[in-house]
Design a protein around this motif. Sequence first.
Motif, mmCIF file in Angstrom:
data_model
loop_
_atom_site.group_PDB
_atom_site.id
_atom_site.type_symbol
_atom_site.label_atom_id
_atom_site.label_comp_id
_atom_site.label_asym_id
_atom_site.label_seq_id
_atom_site.Cartn_x
_atom_site.Cartn_y
_atom_site.Cartn_z
ATOM 1 N N UNK A 153 0.831 -1.193 0.000
ATOM 2 C CA UNK A 153 0.000 0.000 0.000
ATOM 3 C C UNK A 153 0.871 1.251 0.000
ATOM 4 N N UNK A 154 0.228 2.390 -0.278
ATOM 5 C CA UNK A 154 0.901 3.683 -0.259
ATOM 6 C C UNK A 154 0.089 4.654 0.598
ATOM 7 N N UNK A 155 0.746 5.257 1.606
ATOM 8 C CA UNK A 155 0.113 6.277 2.434
ATOM 9 C C UNK A 155 0.348 7.629 1.764
ATOM 10 N N UNK A 156 -0.728 8.259 1.273
ATOM 11 C CA UNK A 156 -0.602 9.496 0.510
ATOM 12 C C UNK A 156 -1.312 10.637 1.224
ATOM 13 N N UNK A 157 -0.711 11.830 1.157
ATOM 14 C CA UNK A 157 -1.332 12.993 1.779
ATOM 15 C C UNK A 157 -2.474 13.511 0.905
ATOM 16 N N UNK A 161 0.721 13.006 -2.580
ATOM 17 C CA UNK A 161 2.141 12.720 -2.400
ATOM 18 C C UNK A 161 2.317 11.575 -1.402
ATOM 19 N N UNK A 162 3.167 10.621 -1.753
ATOM 20 C CA UNK A 162 3.403 9.481 -0.886
ATOM 21 C C UNK A 162 4.252 9.876 0.316
ATOM 22 N N UNK A 163 3.767 9.506 1.503
ATOM 23 C CA UNK A 163 4.502 9.734 2.742
ATOM 24 C C UNK A 163 5.177 8.463 3.230
ATOM 25 N N UNK A 164 4.473 7.337 3.094
ATOM 26 C CA UNK A 164 4.969 6.061 3.592
ATOM 27 C C UNK A 164 4.620 4.942 2.627
ATOM 28 N N UNK A 165 5.494 3.961 2.544
ATOM 29 C CA UNK A 165 5.183 2.702 1.862
ATOM 30 C C UNK A 165 4.772 1.687 2.921
ATOM 31 N N UNK A 166 3.742 0.911 2.610
ATOM 32 C CA UNK A 166 3.270 -0.114 3.540
ATOM 33 C C UNK A 166 3.428 -1.503 2.935
ATOM 34 N N UNK A 167 3.941 -2.410 3.742
ATOM 35 C CA UNK A 167 4.001 -3.831 3.387
ATOM 36 C C UNK A 167 3.344 -4.597 4.527
ATOM 37 N N UNK A 168 2.266 -5.324 4.232
ATOM 38 C CA UNK A 168 1.500 -5.997 5.280
ATOM 39 C C UNK A 168 1.333 -7.473 4.985
ATOM 40 N N UNK A 169 1.579 -8.291 6.019
ATOM 41 C CA UNK A 169 1.295 -9.722 5.982
ATOM 42 C C UNK A 169 0.079 -9.992 6.870
ATOM 43 N N UNK A 170 -0.909 -10.661 6.299
ATOM 44 C CA UNK A 170 -2.039 -11.149 7.084
ATOM 45 C C UNK A 170 -1.910 -12.669 7.174
ATOM 46 N N UNK A 171 -1.920 -13.184 8.395
ATOM 47 C CA UNK A 171 -1.891 -14.626 8.609
ATOM 48 C C UNK A 171 -3.230 -15.032 9.206
ATOM 49 N N UNK A 172 -3.978 -15.836 8.483
ATOM 50 C CA UNK A 172 -5.309 -16.272 8.902
ATOM 51 C C UNK A 172 -5.199 -17.726 9.365
#
Length: 356
Positions: A153-157, A161-172
């Motif tokens: 994901x991309x955290x944008x203002x 403009x991108x402020x942060x890059x997100x990398x997420x793992x979901x374990x179900x």
Amino acid sequence: MKYFTISLACMACILMVSCNMGSDSNVEEEPREEVTFQENKSDNSIDVLIDGQRFTTYRWPKNVTKPILYPIVTSNGTEITRGFPIHPKTGERADHPHQIGMWLTYGDVDGNDFWGNGSHGLGTTNPNGGIIKHLKVDEMSDGAGAGILVTSESWEDSTGQELLKEHTEYHFIAEDSVRIIDRITTLTAGNKAVSLPDTKEGMFGIRVARELELPAQGEVTLYSASGEPEKVKEMDNTSISGDYLSSEGGTGLGVWGTRARWMDLYGNIDGEDISLVICDHPDNPSYPTWWHARGYGLFSANPLGAKDFTKGDTTVDFSIPAHESVTFRYRVVISSGFHLTAEQINGFADDFGKRQ
């Protein structure tokens, strides 16, 4: 991938839960439930299925300002998340429309409000609101007893403009009447440091079903049978059964603003006893976290919001330096048909704490 199967310690905890339920079967010999994924490209969603039945859905709809898990259901098929505003139900609270399902955001990221954006309803944005854009699915791995979904994901203002890059793992994880979601989110700054100053509006949250709220008095806005929000002066608490228990022994509304390594919200929906637990991780900032856990259905862990919780005695001045990362790890445990004991929850929390 950091991990993809449930550990022996956690399995032992689940087996202990099963034994406490009085099961005569040999759980170890039974086949594990299959966790699979079904992508729905037409509506930007991915269903998480356990033996073919939906457990939750990962969504990134255009009219919501962040990816969410919604709905979330028990092994018995009971929804524990509020339906409003996506699929509102009569009698639900019609407030805070930005609180949908399960999410991870923050209220002040370089002055941008990712937590409260969309507070005027589906499809709306606030002037200083940040948007978390889903970019891609990096991995979907089916499995016996556990499945993995990895996303970027991309955290944008508010200007894009991108402020942060997100990398997420979901374990179900699924075993008998227990369901687990482990969320491991890494946020990475770009060419400049990103500030996340102290605010109570964060961070890892769930908005729960009406029945899991705590009984309350006074005027409230509920979703009416006519399909419109309606103010009700006297609340009907007949089916409202929720209560909090923290790892430190705190209960009820008094847990708000306290610190604990886990928090249990337990109650009953249509005769089904349910525990909904959030576990903090020892490697998270400010462990053990502060809890932004409200009686009206907001259940949130916030490691960065000390000022409001401590009445100004403590302030967290948090930032992510340029090109560096921070990881937030949370485990959610959901039981169906019984309430988890503190001993059982400690087992799940201990197991999670060993994960990197």
